[in-house]
Design an enzyme around this catalytic site. Structure first.
Site, PDB file in Angstrom:
ATOM      1  N   GLY A 159       3.200   6.598   8.120  1.00 47.09           N
ATOM      2  CA  GLY A 159       4.572   6.829   7.678  1.00 47.09           C
ATOM      3  C   GLY A 159       5.525   5.742   8.126  1.00 47.09           C
ATOM      4  O   GLY A 159       6.594   5.551   7.538  1.00 47.09           O
ATOM      5  N   ASN A 160       5.149   4.981   9.187  1.00 41.80           N
ATOM      6  CA  ASN A 160       5.937   3.828   9.627  1.00 41.80           C
ATOM      7  C   ASN A 160       5.745   2.624   8.712  1.00 41.80           C
ATOM      8  O   ASN A 160       6.549   1.695   8.733  1.00 41.80           O
ATOM      9  CB  ASN A 160       5.550   3.402  11.042  1.00 41.80           C
ATOM     10  CG  ASN A 160       6.368   4.066  12.125  1.00 41.80           C
ATOM     11  OD1 ASN A 160       5.814   4.673  13.037  1.00 41.80           O
ATOM     12  ND2 ASN A 160       7.684   3.969  12.047  1.00 41.80           N
ATOM     13  N   SER A 161       4.676   2.636   7.938  1.00 43.22           N
ATOM     14  CA  SER A 161       4.343   1.485   7.109  1.00 43.22           C
ATOM     15  C   SER A 161       5.505   1.080   6.211  1.00 43.22           C
ATOM     16  O   SER A 161       6.068   1.916   5.503  1.00 43.22           O
ATOM     17  CB  SER A 161       3.128   1.796   6.241  1.00 43.22           C
ATOM     18  OG  SER A 161       1.965   1.921   7.015  1.00 43.22           O
ATOM     19  N   ASP A 205       0.296  -7.446   1.651  1.00 42.37           N
ATOM     20  CA  ASP A 205       0.737  -6.057   1.807  1.00 42.37           C
ATOM     21  C   ASP A 205       2.256  -5.936   1.815  1.00 42.37           C
ATOM     22  O   ASP A 205       2.825  -5.200   2.610  1.00 42.37           O
ATOM     23  CB  ASP A 205       0.151  -5.436   3.075  1.00 42.37           C
ATOM     24  CG  ASP A 205       0.177  -3.906   3.017  1.00 42.37           C
ATOM     25  OD1 ASP A 205       0.314  -3.354   1.909  1.00 42.37           O
ATOM     26  OD2 ASP A 205       0.060  -3.269   4.087  1.00 42.37           O
ATOM     27  N   LEU A 213      -8.407 -22.470  -1.364  1.00 47.75           N
ATOM     28  CA  LEU A 213      -9.197 -23.673  -1.184  1.00 47.75           C
ATOM     29  C   LEU A 213     -10.599 -23.525  -1.767  1.00 47.75           C
ATOM     30  O   LEU A 213     -11.267 -24.520  -2.016  1.00 47.75           O
ATOM     31  CB  LEU A 213      -9.309 -24.028   0.305  1.00 47.75           C
ATOM     32  CG  LEU A 213      -8.015 -24.433   0.999  1.00 47.75           C
ATOM     33  CD1 LEU A 213      -8.301 -24.833   2.438  1.00 47.75           C
ATOM     34  CD2 LEU A 213      -7.321 -25.553   0.264  1.00 47.75           C
ATOM     35  N   GLY A 214     -11.059 -22.298  -1.939  1.00 47.37           N
ATOM     36  CA  GLY A 214     -12.382 -22.085  -2.507  1.00 47.37           C
ATOM     37  C   GLY A 214     -13.495 -22.442  -1.542  1.00 47.37           C
ATOM     38  O   GLY A 214     -14.450 -23.149  -1.904  1.00 47.37           O
ATOM     39  N   HIS A 271       0.821  -1.215   0.000  1.00 47.41           N
ATOM     40  CA  HIS A 271       0.000   0.000   0.000  1.00 47.41           C
ATOM     41  C   HIS A 271       0.855   1.266   0.000  1.00 47.41           C
ATOM     42  O   HIS A 271       0.356   2.351  -0.293  1.00 47.41           O
ATOM     43  CB  HIS A 271      -0.993  -0.006   1.176  1.00 47.41           C
ATOM     44  CG  HIS A 271      -0.419   0.365   2.506  1.00 47.41           C
ATOM     45  ND1 HIS A 271      -0.063  -0.560   3.461  1.00 47.41           N
ATOM     46  CD2 HIS A 271      -0.158   1.574   3.065  1.00 47.41           C
ATOM     47  CE1 HIS A 271       0.378   0.049   4.537  1.00 47.41           C
ATOM     48  NE2 HIS A 271       0.344   1.358   4.326  1.00 47.41           N
TER      49      HIS A 271
END
Length: 373
Positions: A192-194, A117, A248-249, A87
């Site tokens: 901002g740490n992401s 992510d 696995l659906g 992101h």
């Protein structure tokens, strides 16, 4: 379908070996800190830890904003792979990577996976002091001292300290299934740490910071993508630019007391199979609910399998199921699943299928919600 049923796409990850220079050992200062921590559990020399690791932490800048990252691997001629969040890079093909002493270079996004992510950025030149941070080989324990490094609110070179508060958390996303196997910490993680690293006292990455809870009444709760997922996903992103996510659906639900009562179960552990995709990987192997019943005013599914084990490991809930499949299984693999069906335990085999809509991996945000898992 009952509102108590939660449909998720169970993601699986293929392991691809990653070649390149091994992460260098930490210096003597960090080694002394390690010895000190072993001698006095719970202690951590954060001054030495900061000095040894901050040079490997970077700022990731795009037209949409700023995040963090860290040097994951170094190669020849100053090249390096930087890890951050999906992101953070969004839909960008190129980002600006800035080091702690001010050097800025252009980085190419070589792979991004919104389902976990995580993203990988390649740079062709990096300063000598920006060494690769090693990835922890095993999951930390509850109470392990950790530090979050990054650029909260654009404040470069920030360190916050805390402990590992929880493990194997399912991190809710804005859309789609939650991210399994995340590390919960009380170290402050802000906007901002992401993408920055969550490290232990030896300077090993135990997680990639991805979210902090900023809601009324929620204090000191942050999350990081676990090192186990990093080890699974990032080599794929570097090798092929993507990361196949078979599934696995099935649609699943927690085994609540109401579900247990309606299905004559003697325990409230396991994962209830509420639905099975027609023509999906689990069709003909797993059994979904046949009808709905009302228990104490709640509509609950009846007649489905209860998954209690995968690949010989106990499954106590959705978090266990998601984590085992993500970290220990791969696309196309025959997965042994233990279920309780009509009061009897039985084993079935499901060949994992590939998750639909591969083009959705680079959507610039968190994973899109599937119409049916």
């Amino acid at each position: 379908m009952s509102s108590s049923v939660r449909s998720i796409a169970i993601a699986l990850v293929a392991v691809v070996a990653l070649s390149g220079a091994a992460a260098p050992a930490l210096g003597s200062t960090a080694a002394q800190a390690n010895a000190q921590q072993q001698a006095s559990p719970g202690s951590c020399d954060y001054v030495s830890l900061y000095d040894e690791t901050i040079g490997s932490v970077v700022s990731i800048q795009t037209d949409a904003g700023i995040g963090s990252g860290y040097v994951y691997e170094t190669g020849g001629n100053g090249s390096a792979i930087v890890v951050t969040n999906a992101h953070v890079v969004g839909e960008s093909d190129e980002v600006t990577v800035q080091f702690t002493r001010g050097e800025s270079v252009t980085g190419t996004v070589v792979g991004s996976d919104t389902g976990t992510d995580l993203a990988a950025v390649r740079i062709n030149e990096s300063p000598e002091y920006a060494q690769a941070l090693p990835t922890a080989a095993s999951q930390p324990s509850h109470g392990t001292p950790v530090a979050a490094l990054g650029n909260p609110f654009g404040l470069e070179g920030t360190i916050t300290q805390g402990i590992v508060s929880g493990l194997n958390r399912s991190l809710p996303t804005r859309q789609g299934p939650p991210i399994p196997d995340t590390v919960q910490t009380d170290a402050a993680i802000s906007s901002g740490n992401s993408g920055g690293p969550l490290v232990n006292c030896q300077g090993e990455v135990v997680g990639v910071n991805t979210a902090g809870i900023a809601a009324p009444g929620a204090e000191n709760i942050g999350f990081a993508i676990s090192s186990e997922i990093v080890q699974r996903v990032v080599p794929n992103l570097v090798e092929s630019g993507e990361f196949d996510q078979p599934y696995l659906g099935i649609g699943v639900a927690q085994v609540t007391p109401a579900v247990a009562e309606a299905n004559d179960l003697n325990r409230t552990t396991g994962v209830y199979v509420a639905s099975v995709d027609e023509g999906g990987p689990s069709a003909g192997a797993l059994q979904g609910a046949a009808e709905l019943a009302v228990v104490d005013g709640q509509r609950v599914p009846v007649g489905g399998d209860v998954i209690v084990g995968v690949a010989g490991q106990e499954v106590r809930g959705i978090e266990d199921l998601s984590s085992i499949l993500l970290t220990e299984t791969e696309p196309g693999e025959n997965v042994s699943i233990t279920v309780v069906r009509d009061g009897q335990r039985t084993n079935v085999t499901v060949t994992a299928g590939e998750r639909p809509d591969p083009d959705a991996r680079r959507t610039g945000g968190l994973p899109a919600a599937p119409s049916q898992s």
